[in-house]
Design an enzyme around this catalytic site. Structure first.
Site: not given
Length: 250
Positions: A2, A119
Site C-alpha cells: 500500500c 495498486e
DNA sequence: CCAGACGTTGTT
DNA sequence: GTCTGG
DNA sequence: CCAGACGTTGTT
DNA sequence: GTCTGG
C-alpha cells in the site's frame, strides 16, 4: 502493498465512524501519498496500552484520538528525520523482530482510516492503477504503527529559521507506517502484498490489546472487496481530485 | 570491544 | 541507475 | 506508490 | 535505543 490511498468521507462521518474528534483542517483525500501529513486514529501519545487503566483499555475517549502524522515511520532514536529511512510499510511477518518497528508495535499501534487504496499493474510501457475498496465502499481501518520523534533542529537549519529561543530549536515529527500481509483473492490479481485491513470489530483490540492479540489480527482481509481500473492521472501524486475515483476502461 | 545499521517493494 | 519529493 | 531530478558558481 | 557485523 500500500503506497497510495483514498479517504473521501466528510469530517463528521469520520468522527462518528471512529469515535474521535476531527479537527477543522481535515480534508478529504483522493490520492494520499507517502511523506504527507495524513489522518490516523491512535491511543493517547503517553498511554501505554499494556499498563493503561481499564477504562482506557476499553477505548473510552481517552483511549483513542485523531492525529495528523507523516506517512513514513521515523523511529524516536534516529538522529535526524531528514536523513532517516522512512518505511511506509512494515511486514506483518517480521514486524515484532525489527528494531525500527518493535517498540511501536508494543506501545503505539494506530488505525489508518481509508476508503480505498491504489495498486499498480505493469502494462506495456506504463503502469495501470486500480482502486481497491470494500464491496460496499465504506470506510475501513488499515493497521498502522506510529512514532513521535523529538529533537534539536539541525544547526544548518537554525539560520534559515532565525531561531533564538530554546523552544524554537525543538522539532517534533509524528509519523506512521502501514502493515502489510499476503493478498486476499481480490488483491492477488493485482499484487503479491496488501495492506492489513482490520475487521471493524477488531479495531479496539488492535489499539488496546496485548501484542499477541494484536499480532493475531494481521491476516489478509476476509470480507468482500472489489477493484476497478482508474485513470493514470493517479500516478502523479500532485493530482488530487474527485475525478480520480472514476472507473476507466482498460 | 566499536561501528554501523536500523525498511519495503520489486527486480535481477 | 538511484535518490528525493509529494 | 510514482514522478522527477540528478550541479556549480556567482549574482539577485 | 538496540542489534548485527567485524
Amino acid at each position: 502493498m500500500c503506497g497510495r490511498y483514498t479517504l473521501t468521507v466528510e469530517a463528521g462521518d469520520l468522527a462518528e465512524r471512529f469515535g474521535v474528534q476531527v479537527p477543522d483542517d481535515y480534508e478529504k483525500r483522493y490520492n494520499a501519498a507517502p511523506r504527507q501529513s495524513l489522518p490516523v486514529v491512535r491511543t493517547g501519545v503517553d498511554v501505554d496500552p499494556e499498563h493503561a487503566p481499564e477504562d482506557v483499555r476499553d477505548a473510552g475517549d481517552r483511549g483513542r484520538e485523531f492525529a495528523f502524522a507523516e506517512w513514513g515511520l521515523v523511529p524516536s532514536w534516529v538522529g535526524e528525520p531528514d536523513d532517516a529511512n522512512r518505511p511506509i510499510n512494515a511486514r506483518s511477518e517480521t514486524v515484532r523482530e525489527k528494531r525500527s518497528f518493535r517498540d511501536a508495535f508494543e506501545r503505539r499501534r494506530c488505525l489508518v482510516p481509508a476508503d480505498g487504496f491504489y495498486e499498480w499493474v505493469e502494462r506495456g510501457g506504463g503502469k495501470q492503477p486500480y482502486r481497491v475498496t470494500l464491496a460496499d465502499e465504506s470506510v475501513f481501518a488499515m493497521a498502522g504503527l506510529y512514532e513521535v520523534w523529538e529533537g534539536e533542529v539541525a544547526q544548518s537549519s537554525l539560520a534559515a529559521f532565525g531561531a533564538d529561543g530554546d523552544d524554537d530549536r525543538r522539532r517534533r515529527v509524528e509519523s506512521f507506517t502501514v502493515l502489510t500481509t499476503e493478498p486476499n483473492d481480490v488483491v492477488a490479481d493485482l499484487h503479491h502484498r496488501m495492506a492489513v485491513v482490520l475487521d471493524r470489530e477488531d479495531e479496539t483490540t488492535w489499539l488496546h490489546g496485548d501484542p499477541d492479540e494484536a499480532q493475531a489480527l494481521l491476516e489478509p482481509y476476509d470480507g468482500a472487496m472489489r477493484s476497478y481500473p482508474v485513470s493514470t492521472a493517479v500516478n502523479d501524486p500532485g493530482n488530487e481530485s474527485p475525478g480520480l475515483l472514476e472507473a476507466v476502461d482498460v
